[in-house]
Design a protein around this motif. Structure first.
Motif, short mmCIF file in Angstrom:
data_model
loop_
_atom_site.label_atom_id
_atom_site.label_comp_id
_atom_site.label_asym_id
_atom_site.label_seq_id
_atom_site.Cartn_x
_atom_site.Cartn_y
_atom_site.Cartn_z
N PRO A 105 29.83 59.19 12.44
CA PRO A 105 30.89 60.16 12.72
C PRO A 105 30.51 61.08 13.89
O PRO A 105 29.36 61.45 14.06
CB PRO A 105 31.01 60.97 11.43
N VAL A 106 31.51 61.46 14.71
CA VAL A 106 31.30 62.37 15.84
C VAL A 106 32.13 63.63 15.59
O VAL A 106 33.34 63.55 15.38
CB VAL A 106 31.75 61.71 17.17
N SER A 107 31.47 64.80 15.61
CA SER A 107 32.15 66.08 15.45
C SER A 107 32.30 66.73 16.82
O SER A 107 31.35 66.78 17.60
CB SER A 107 31.37 67.01 14.52
N ILE A 108 33.50 67.25 17.09
CA ILE A 108 33.80 67.89 18.37
C ILE A 108 34.33 69.29 18.08
O ILE A 108 35.28 69.45 17.32
CB ILE A 108 34.84 67.07 19.16
N ASP A 109 33.71 70.31 18.71
CA ASP A 109 34.15 71.68 18.60
C ASP A 109 35.00 72.01 19.82
O ASP A 109 34.51 71.99 20.94
CB ASP A 109 32.94 72.62 18.51
N VAL A 110 36.28 72.28 19.62
CA VAL A 110 37.20 72.54 20.71
C VAL A 110 37.29 74.05 20.96
O VAL A 110 38.11 74.51 21.73
CB VAL A 110 38.60 71.96 20.39
N GLY A 111 36.45 74.85 20.31
CA GLY A 111 36.46 76.30 20.47
C GLY A 111 36.00 76.74 21.85
O GLY A 111 35.85 75.93 22.77
N GLY A 112 35.77 78.04 21.98
CA GLY A 112 35.31 78.58 23.25
C GLY A 112 36.42 78.81 24.25
O GLY A 112 36.21 78.81 25.45
N LEU A 113 37.65 78.99 23.75
CA LEU A 113 38.80 79.13 24.64
C LEU A 113 39.03 80.57 25.11
O LEU A 113 39.74 80.80 26.06
CB LEU A 113 40.06 78.62 23.94
N GLY A 114 38.46 81.55 24.45
CA GLY A 114 38.67 82.94 24.82
C GLY A 114 39.37 83.70 23.71
O GLY A 114 39.87 83.11 22.74
N PRO A 115 39.47 85.03 23.87
CA PRO A 115 40.00 85.85 22.78
C PRO A 115 41.51 85.73 22.57
O PRO A 115 42.01 86.11 21.51
CB PRO A 115 39.63 87.28 23.21
N PHE A 116 42.26 85.22 23.53
CA PHE A 116 43.72 85.19 23.41
C PHE A 116 44.28 83.79 23.14
O PHE A 116 45.47 83.57 23.27
CB PHE A 116 44.37 85.76 24.68
N SER A 117 43.43 82.85 22.80
CA SER A 117 43.92 81.50 22.53
C SER A 117 43.08 80.85 21.44
O SER A 117 41.95 81.26 21.19
CB SER A 117 43.90 80.64 23.80
N ASN A 118 43.66 79.84 20.79
CA ASN A 118 42.91 79.09 19.79
C ASN A 118 43.40 77.64 19.80
O ASN A 118 44.48 77.33 20.30
CB ASN A 118 43.03 79.71 18.40
N ALA A 119 42.57 76.79 19.26
CA ALA A 119 42.87 75.35 19.21
C ALA A 119 43.06 74.94 17.76
O ALA A 119 42.42 75.45 16.86
CB ALA A 119 41.74 74.55 19.83
N THR A 120 43.99 74.00 17.57
CA THR A 120 44.21 73.42 16.24
C THR A 120 44.17 71.91 16.38
O THR A 120 44.97 71.36 17.13
CB THR A 120 45.59 73.86 15.67
N PRO A 121 43.28 71.22 15.75
CA PRO A 121 42.15 71.77 14.99
C PRO A 121 41.07 72.28 15.94
O PRO A 121 40.96 71.83 17.07
CB PRO A 121 41.66 70.56 14.20
N GLN A 122 40.25 73.23 15.47
CA GLN A 122 39.17 73.75 16.30
C GLN A 122 37.97 72.81 16.26
O GLN A 122 37.30 72.62 17.24
CB GLN A 122 38.76 75.14 15.86
N ILE A 123 37.71 72.25 15.09
CA ILE A 123 36.64 71.26 14.95
C ILE A 123 37.26 70.00 14.37
O ILE A 123 37.98 70.05 13.38
CB ILE A 123 35.52 71.78 14.02
N LEU A 124 37.01 68.88 15.03
CA LEU A 124 37.51 67.62 14.50
C LEU A 124 36.38 66.61 14.41
O LEU A 124 35.40 66.70 15.16
CB LEU A 124 38.65 67.07 15.38
N THR A 125 36.49 65.72 13.45
CA THR A 125 35.50 64.67 13.26
C THR A 125 36.20 63.33 13.43
O THR A 125 37.23 63.08 12.80
CB THR A 125 34.86 64.77 11.86
N ILE A 126 35.62 62.49 14.28
CA ILE A 126 36.17 61.15 14.52
C ILE A 126 35.22 60.14 13.89
O ILE A 126 34.02 60.11 14.21
CB ILE A 126 36.35 60.89 16.03
N GLU A 127 35.76 59.32 13.01
CA GLU A 127 34.97 58.27 12.34
C GLU A 127 34.84 57.06 13.26
O GLU A 127 35.71 56.83 14.11
CB GLU A 127 35.64 57.87 11.02
N PRO A 128 33.79 56.27 13.11
CA PRO A 128 33.59 55.10 13.99
C PRO A 128 34.77 54.15 14.06
O PRO A 128 35.12 53.67 15.14
CB PRO A 128 32.36 54.41 13.39
N GLU A 129 35.44 53.89 12.93
CA GLU A 129 36.55 52.93 12.95
C GLU A 129 37.80 53.47 13.65
O GLU A 129 38.70 52.72 13.99
CB GLU A 129 36.89 52.44 11.54
N ALA A 130 37.85 54.81 13.89
CA ALA A 130 39.01 55.42 14.55
C ALA A 130 38.66 55.90 15.96
O ALA A 130 39.35 56.74 16.52
CB ALA A 130 39.53 56.58 13.71
#
Length: 178
Positions: A142-167
């Motif tokens: 599995p690979v985990s990706i943190d999409v955070g670090g955008l700054g105080p006025f924005s956010n990401a959904t999802p902020q952390i996502l995990t991608i499984e090998p088959e996907a």
């Protein structure tokens, strides 16, 4: 006599997968194409594999001699073919070493490199920006990706996502709110 080709680590493909010889073609060379299997996994620039040969015959030496077919008898000599242990062998089988060049590279694929999200004068979101993310090659776990670090006025959904090998090649949507 049939000769079947086997990849020791599964990284090679053969065309044809086996060849057969009998008294009519025992002295005719057979051509077998060997190619690397594209598994979409980044394994570095290259990795090793080996070709093993399985030799079998349905003829017995006794049957050939009784039928007065000496050429068949030659083929039957290979019914229990084996080699001695030594360099280039494993468990009595002859190995032909092969180097597989890997064209896969780990990385991220983004649908865009710039995303615009808007908000009003009071800081309330008006419109979100979105993009997709996928992996460039199949991971071994599995690979985990943190999409955070955008700054105080924005956010990401999802902020952390995990991608499984088959996907690994499935695009995952990311929404940015301002």
């Amino acid at each position: 006599v049939s000769v079947t080709f086997v990849s020791l680590f599964g990284g090679l493909a053969f065309n044809p997968a086996s060849v057969s010889f009998d008294y009519t073609n025992f002295d005719v060379p057979a051509t077998v194409s060997v190619s690397g299997v594209d598994d979409f996994v980044d394994q570095g620039f290259s990795h090793g594999d080996a070709v093993s040969f399985v030799v079998a015959s349905a003829d017995s030496l006794e049957e050939c001699l009784e039928a007065n077919r000496p050429a068949c008898g030659q083929a039957a000599k290979y019914a229990n073919f084996s080699t001695s242990q030594g360099p280039g062998t494993k468990g009595g089988a002859v190995l032909l070493n092969a180097t597989v060049l890997d064209n896969d590279a780990a990385g991220l694929i983004l649908s865009t490199h710039a995303v615009n999200a808007t908000y009003d004068n009071f800081g309330d979101p008006l419109d979100h920006g979105d993009y997709t993310i996928s992996l460039a090659s199949k991971p071994t776990g599995p690979v985990s990706i943190d999409v955070g670090g955008l700054g105080p006025f924005s956010n990401a959904t999802p902020q952390i996502l995990t991608i499984e090998p088959e996907a690994w090649s499935t695009s995952v949507p990311i929404f940015i709110n301002a």
